[in-house]
Design a protein around this motif. Structure first.
Motif, short mmCIF file in Angstrom:
data_model
loop_
_atom_site.label_atom_id
_atom_site.label_comp_id
_atom_site.label_asym_id
_atom_site.label_seq_id
_atom_site.Cartn_x
_atom_site.Cartn_y
_atom_site.Cartn_z
N PRO A 173 -3.38 0.94 8.51
CA PRO A 173 -2.45 -0.19 8.51
C PRO A 173 -2.22 -0.79 9.89
O PRO A 173 -1.88 -1.96 10.01
N ASP A 174 -2.42 0.03 10.95
CA ASP A 174 -2.25 -0.51 12.29
C ASP A 174 -3.36 -1.49 12.64
O ASP A 174 -3.15 -2.44 13.41
N ALA A 175 -4.55 -1.28 12.04
CA ALA A 175 -5.67 -2.18 12.31
C ALA A 175 -5.65 -3.41 11.40
O ALA A 175 -6.19 -4.46 11.76
N PHE A 176 -5.02 -3.28 10.23
CA PHE A 176 -4.98 -4.39 9.26
C PHE A 176 -3.54 -4.61 8.81
O PHE A 176 -3.18 -4.34 7.65
N PRO A 177 -2.69 -5.08 9.71
CA PRO A 177 -1.26 -5.23 9.36
C PRO A 177 -1.00 -6.23 8.25
O PRO A 177 -0.05 -6.06 7.47
N ALA A 178 -1.83 -7.27 8.13
CA ALA A 178 -1.61 -8.28 7.09
C ALA A 178 -1.83 -7.67 5.71
O ALA A 178 -1.08 -7.97 4.76
N VAL A 179 -2.83 -6.82 5.59
CA VAL A 179 -3.11 -6.17 4.30
C VAL A 179 -1.97 -5.24 3.93
O VAL A 179 -1.54 -5.17 2.77
N ARG A 180 -1.46 -4.49 4.92
CA ARG A 180 -0.31 -3.62 4.65
C ARG A 180 0.88 -4.43 4.13
O ARG A 180 1.54 -4.05 3.16
N LYS A 181 1.13 -5.57 4.76
CA LYS A 181 2.24 -6.43 4.36
C LYS A 181 2.03 -6.98 2.96
O LYS A 181 2.95 -6.99 2.13
N MET A 182 0.82 -7.41 2.65
CA MET A 182 0.53 -7.95 1.32
C MET A 182 0.68 -6.89 0.24
O MET A 182 1.20 -7.16 -0.85
N GLU A 183 0.24 -5.67 0.52
CA GLU A 183 0.37 -4.60 -0.47
C GLU A 183 1.84 -4.31 -0.76
O GLU A 183 2.23 -4.16 -1.93
N ALA A 184 2.65 -4.25 0.28
CA ALA A 184 4.08 -4.00 0.10
C ALA A 184 4.72 -5.13 -0.71
O ALA A 184 5.60 -4.90 -1.55
N GLU A 185 4.28 -6.36 -0.47
CA GLU A 185 4.86 -7.50 -1.18
C GLU A 185 4.42 -7.55 -2.64
O GLU A 185 5.20 -7.96 -3.51
N VAL A 186 3.18 -7.14 -2.93
CA VAL A 186 2.73 -7.06 -4.32
C VAL A 186 3.61 -6.07 -5.09
O VAL A 186 4.06 -6.36 -6.21
N VAL A 187 3.86 -4.90 -4.50
CA VAL A 187 4.70 -3.91 -5.15
C VAL A 187 6.12 -4.45 -5.33
O VAL A 187 6.73 -4.29 -6.40
N ALA A 188 6.64 -5.11 -4.29
CA ALA A 188 8.01 -5.65 -4.36
C ALA A 188 8.14 -6.70 -5.46
O ALA A 188 9.13 -6.72 -6.20
#
Length: 543
Positions: A173-188
Motif C-alpha cells: 500500500p505504501d507503493a500504491f496509495p491510490a489503490v489502497r484508498k480505492m479499496e477502502a472506499e469500495v468497502v465503505a
C-alpha cells in the motif's frame, strides 16, 4: 500376631498389586465410558440435526457405497468403467479443446517478443477456433445465465482503469496509495448499501473467497471466544456450494438443512434442532443461487442471537439488486445489517455491480470480528508478514475497475438496472416457478410426468440459451441480466418451443439429462459424476 501377619512384606506386596490393578481397571473403565459417551453425544447431535429418516438414509448410502466399491473393484467391472470414463473424457475434450489442422497452439515461449498487432491477431484466431456459441471478448454472444454485462460504455471505463493500474499490487500500500484508498472506499460504499457504515470489510477475488473468509473468521472467533475446537455450521440445502467447500477446507462439520418445497426457505425448526454447543454459525441466502429465493433472515437472526453464534447472509448473487429493490418499486424482505443477529454479508461486485470479474466484498458487523479473518506471522524470516485474506499479491487493476464501475453507475444507475432486470424476471415468473423469487433469478421445473425439465434445458442450449441445471428437485434457472431485458419475449417463446420439443421427441442423451441422470442412478452415482467433473477440470488445463 495379627499385626505381624498383616504387616508381612508378602501381604503388603499383594495389597499394592491389588490397588494398582484396581486403579488401572478404573482408569480403563473411565476411558471407555468417556469414549462411548463422546461418540453417543456426536451421534445424538447428528440425528437431531438431520432427523431419523435422513440419518438412516445416510447410513444406507454409506453401506451401499462401500459395497459398490467392492463390486466395481472386480476386474470385469473395472474394465467396463474405464471404457466408459475414457469415452466421457474424449467427449469432454472434443467440446472444450479446439481440434483441426488450422488450430495454432502456443506451448512454449517465443524466441523473440511479439508485437501488439500479433497478439491481437492471435487472440482473434483463438476466438474463431472455439465452438460457435463461444462468449468472446468482443462481438455478439448469446445470453448466458451467469454472465453480467455493463455495456460498451462500461467496458471503456474498465479498460481505462485497468490500463492505469495494471501493474499495481495492494500488498504494498505504501507503493500504491491510490489503490489502497480505492479499496477502502469500495468497502465503505458497500457497507453503506447494506446499512452498516460503522462496520468493517475487505475485498476478495469473488463470492467463493468471500464465503471462505467468513467461515474462517467465524471459526477462529468461536475458537478464541467460546473455546470450540470441533466446529460445526448449519447451512440450508439451497445455499451456495462454497459453504461445503469451506467446510472441507477448514475441517468443519456441515449440517445441510432441507428447504420448504413451496417457499424454498430453510426450515427454521430444523435449523434450531441442528444448533448445539459446537455450532459456530448459521447461514441464510438473499438470494440463493439455485432458485433465486430468500431465506427468512429475521428468523435466522433471532436464532443466531439466542445462541450467540454467527449469521452469514449470502448476498453474492443479489449484491447490487437487493439493496435497490424497494427504490425500484418492488417489495423486499429484511436481509441486511438492520436485522439483529446478522454478523457477516458477502456481496459480489462483479455481477450486477458490473465490476470486472474477480471482485467481491465480505462485510462484518464490526472491525473486532474482522480481526479473525487476518493472517499475521510476526516471526517469518522474510520479515513480518500479514494479509487480510487468502491471497498475498493481488491485482490493483481489479480494485480500480470495481471503484470505477461503482462510480460510473452510481445509485441512480443501479436503481434503473434493478428495475429493468427484476422487471424482466417478473415476466418470466408467469411460467411454473420454484418458490417466490425476490430478485433477478428465476427457477422453473415440471409438474408433468411426461416432461423431463432437464431435457428442456438441453433443447434450450441448442437455441443458444445457457441455463443452469438444478437438482433436488430437478429444474432450470436463468439469472436475468441487462442482456435478458430486450430478449425476454424471445426467451419465453423459445422455452415454450423447447417444452413442446421435449415432450414430442425426447432424446434423453443431452448433457444435462446424461450427467444428472447418472448422479441419481445409484448410491455410487455422485462419485461417478465427480469423476466426470474431475475429467472436465483436467481438460481446462490441456493445451
Amino acid at each position: 500376631m495379627l499385626t505381624s501377619i498383616l504387616s508381612s512384606p508378602r501381604i503388603i506386596d499383594v495389597a499394592d498389586v491389588f490397588q494398582r490393578n484396581l486403579t488401572l481397571d478404573t482408569a480403563k473403565d473411565c476411558f471407555l465410558v468417556y469414549f462411548f459417551a463422546v461418540r453417543a453425544l456426536k451421534l445424538w447431535r447428528h440425528v437431531r440435526a438431520r432427523g431419523l429418516s435422513r440419518s438412516i438414509k445416510d447410513l444406507y448410502v454409506f453401506i451401499a457405497q462401500r459395497t459398490l466399491r467392492l463390486v466395481i473393484a472386480l476386474p470385469s467391472m473395472r474394465k467396463r468403467i474405464k471404457t466408459e470414463m475414457d469415452a466421457a473424457r474424449v467427449e469432454i475434450d472434443q467440446k472444450l479443446i479446439p481440434h483441426g489442422k488450422d488450430v495454432v497452439r502456443h506451448l512454449e515461449l517465443p524466441k523473440q517478443g511479439c508485437t501488439l498487432e500479433w497478439i491481437l491477431d492471435a487472440m482473434e484466431q483463438m476466438d474463431r477456433e472455439g465452438p460457435s456459441h463461444t462468449i468472446t471478448g468482443k462481438g455478439n454472444y448469446p445470453v448466458h445465465s451467469s454472465f453480467t454485462d455493463g455495456g460498451d460504455d462500461m467496458e471503456r471505463v474498465l479498460v481505462a482503469a485497468f490500463q492505469r493500474y495494471c501493474v499495481s499490487n495492494p500488498l504494498h500500500p505504501d507503493a500504491f496509495p491510490a489503490v489502497r484508498k480505492m479499496e477502502a472506499e469500495v468497502v465503505a460504499m458497500c457497507l453503506r448499501m447494506y446499512n452498516n457504515p460503522a462496520g468493517a470489510g475487505a475485498t476478495t477475488s469473488g463470492g467463493t473467497e468471500s464465503i471462505l473468509m467468513s467461515v474462517k473468521t467465524h471459526r477462529d472467533w468461536a475458537r478464541a471466544v467460546k473455546g470450540i475446537s470441533e466446529p460445526e455450521m448449519v447451512v440450508p440445502a439451497s445455499a451456495h456450494a462454497a459453504f461445503d467447500k469451506a467446510a472441507a477446507y477448514f475441517n468443519i462439520k456441515l449440517h445441510s438443512i432441507p428447504v420448504h418445497p413451496e417457499t424454498r426457505q430453510v426450515d427454521l425448526k430444523r435449523v434450531r434442532r441442528a444448533i448445539n454447543s459446537k455450532t459456530i454459525m448459521v447461514v441464510g441466502s438473499a438470494i440463493n443461487f439455485p432458485d433465486g429465493c430468500q431465506d427468512d433472515i429475521v428468523g435466522l437472526g433471532k436464532l443466531a442471537k439466542r445462541y450467540n453464534i454467527g449469521l452469514h447472509v449470502d448476498c453474492c448473487l443479489g449484491g447490487f439488486i437487493m439493496p435497490f429493490l424497494e427504490r425500484a418499486g418492488f417489495s423486499s424482505e429484511p436481509f441486511d445489517f438492520r436485522v439483529e443477529g446478522v454478523t457477516a454479508i458477502s456481496c459480489d461486485t462483479h455481477k450486477y455491480g458490473f465490476a470486472p470479474k474477480g471482485s467481491s466484498v465480505i462485510m462484518y458487523r464490526s472491525a473486532d470480528l474482522r480481526q479473525y479473518q487476518y493472517y499475521v506471522n510476526p516471526e517469518w524470516a522474510g520479515g513480518v508478514y500479514a494479509s487480510p485474506g487468502l491471497a498475498g499479491s493481488r491485482s490493483g487493476a481489479l480494485i480500480a475497475g470495481t471503484w470505477a464501475a461503482m462510480h460510473y453507475m452510481g445509485e441512480g444507475g443501479y436503481i434503473s438496472s434493478c428495475r429493468d432486470i427484476v422487471g424482466a424476471a417478473k415476466t418470466i415468473e408467469e411460467l411454473y416457478i420454484l418458490g417466490k423469487p425476490q430478485a433477478s433469478v428465476v427457477a422453473f421445473g415440471s409438474r408433468a410426468p411426461d416432461l423431463n425439465i432437464l431435457e428442456v434445458g438441453d433443447k434450450m442450449s441448442k437455441k443458444g440459451w445457457h441455463l443452469n441445471a438444478l437438482q433436488n428437485p430437478p429444474g432450470l434457472h436463468i439469472a436475468c441480466t441487462r442482456l435478458t431485458v430486450s430478449m425476454v419475449d424471445n426467451f419465453v417463446q423459445d422455452l415454450k418451443d423447447a417444452v413442446w420439443d421435449a415432450k414430442g421427441s425426447p432424446a434423453g442423451k443431452g448433457t444435462m439429462v446424461s450427467l444428472y441422470g447418472l448422479g441419481n442412478s445409484s448410491a455410487i452415482g455422485p462419485q461417478m459424476v465427480g469423476a466426470i467433473v474431475s475429467a472436465f477440470l483436467d481438460a481446462l488445463y490441456q493445451a
